[in-house]
Design a protein around this motif. Structure first.
Motif, short mmCIF file in Angstrom:
data_model
loop_
_atom_site.label_atom_id
_atom_site.label_comp_id
_atom_site.label_asym_id
_atom_site.label_seq_id
_atom_site.Cartn_x
_atom_site.Cartn_y
_atom_site.Cartn_z
N LEU A 53 0.83 -1.20 0.00
CA LEU A 53 0.00 0.00 0.00
C LEU A 53 0.87 1.25 0.00
CD1 LEU A 53 -2.62 1.55 0.10
CD2 LEU A 53 -2.66 1.18 2.59
N LEU A 54 1.88 1.29 0.85
CA LEU A 54 2.77 2.45 0.87
C LEU A 54 3.46 2.62 -0.48
CD1 LEU A 54 3.98 4.85 2.32
CD2 LEU A 54 5.79 3.32 3.15
N ASP A 55 3.92 1.53 -1.07
CA ASP A 55 4.55 1.62 -2.40
C ASP A 55 3.60 2.24 -3.41
OD1 ASP A 55 6.90 0.49 -1.44
OD2 ASP A 55 6.48 -1.51 -2.25
N ASN A 96 8.24 -2.18 10.82
CA ASN A 96 9.53 -1.51 10.67
C ASN A 96 9.87 -1.21 9.21
OD1 ASN A 96 9.98 -1.40 13.41
ND2 ASN A 96 11.15 -3.32 13.46
N TYR A 97 9.51 -2.12 8.30
CA TYR A 97 9.78 -1.88 6.88
C TYR A 97 9.02 -0.65 6.39
CZ TYR A 97 9.90 -2.32 1.86
OH TYR A 97 10.07 -2.04 0.52
N VAL A 99 7.90 1.85 8.24
CA VAL A 99 8.48 3.03 8.88
C VAL A 99 9.74 3.45 8.14
CG1 VAL A 99 9.64 3.88 10.97
CG2 VAL A 99 7.51 2.58 11.17
N SER A 100 10.59 2.51 7.79
CA SER A 100 11.83 2.80 7.07
C SER A 100 11.53 3.38 5.68
CB SER A 100 12.67 1.53 6.95
OG SER A 100 13.80 1.76 6.19
N SER A 101 10.60 2.76 4.97
CA SER A 101 10.22 3.24 3.63
C SER A 101 9.61 4.62 3.69
CB SER A 101 9.23 2.28 2.96
OG SER A 101 9.82 1.04 2.73
N LEU A 102 8.77 4.85 4.68
CA LEU A 102 8.13 6.15 4.85
C LEU A 102 9.17 7.22 5.17
CD1 LEU A 102 5.42 7.56 4.75
CD2 LEU A 102 5.07 6.91 7.14
N SER A 103 10.12 6.87 6.01
CA SER A 103 11.21 7.80 6.35
C SER A 103 12.03 8.16 5.11
CB SER A 103 12.10 7.17 7.42
OG SER A 103 13.18 8.03 7.73
N GLU A 104 12.36 7.16 4.30
CA GLU A 104 13.09 7.41 3.05
C GLU A 104 12.29 8.31 2.12
OE1 GLU A 104 14.30 3.76 1.20
OE2 GLU A 104 15.31 3.06 3.01
N PHE A 105 11.00 8.06 2.03
CA PHE A 105 10.12 8.86 1.18
C PHE A 105 10.09 10.30 1.65
CE2 PHE A 105 5.63 10.38 0.69
CZ PHE A 105 5.70 10.67 -0.66
N ILE A 106 9.93 10.50 2.95
CA ILE A 106 9.82 11.86 3.50
C ILE A 106 11.13 12.63 3.34
CG2 ILE A 106 9.55 13.15 5.65
CD1 ILE A 106 7.49 10.96 6.46
N THR A 107 12.25 11.96 3.59
CA THR A 107 13.54 12.65 3.53
C THR A 107 14.11 12.69 2.12
OG1 THR A 107 14.78 10.63 4.07
CG2 THR A 107 14.11 12.06 5.92
N GLY A 108 13.50 11.93 1.20
CA GLY A 108 13.98 11.94 -0.18
C GLY A 108 15.25 11.17 -0.39
N GLN A 109 15.52 10.20 0.49
CA GLN A 109 16.75 9.42 0.36
C GLN A 109 16.45 7.99 0.00
OE1 GLN A 109 19.08 9.96 3.88
NE2 GLN A 109 19.07 12.17 3.69
#
Length: 109
Positions: A53-55, A96-97, A99-109
């Motif tokens: 869903l996040l993807d 956790n996956y 959370v990690s993906s969302l963090s990457e999305f938000i920070t653009g990394q």
């Protein structure tokens, strides 16, 4: 296209009976429908998982360039709203996956 949701209008209310994940995400982010969002988040794990869903939400966020800037902005604002609703109301779904993906999305990394 086979990527549309099966909608029926019942007493001036749209009832979605079937659809692909892409179509559901499109409906979820096209315009605000609190009842659809509520129902979607209660049932989505019967046909997908939080990571998928996040993807799909991230894919939807990356609106194609041929879409007008105003429409792209509106879609992106609604996606942020959907993610905010998801975290606020269904945080236990988020592992956790995600959370990690969302963090990457938000920070653009």
């Amino acid at each position: 296209s086979g990527d549309k949701s099966n909608k029926h209008n019942n007493n001036n209310r749209t009832v979605i009976k079937a659809g692909t994940l892409n179509a559901f995400v499109e409906v979820l982010t096209n315009e605000y429908d609190g009842q659809f969002m509520f129902t979607f988040f209660l049932t989505y794990q019967s046909f997908t998982n939080p990571a998928q869903l996040l993807d799909k939400l991230i894919q939807r966020f990356n609106v194609p360039p041929h879409i007008s800037p105003d429409s792209r902005k509106a879609i992106r604002v609604r996606i942020v709203g959907v993610i905010k609703y998801w975290i606020a109301n269904h945080f236990s779904d988020i592992d956790n996956y995600v959370v990690s993906s969302l963090s990457e999305f938000i920070t653009g990394q």
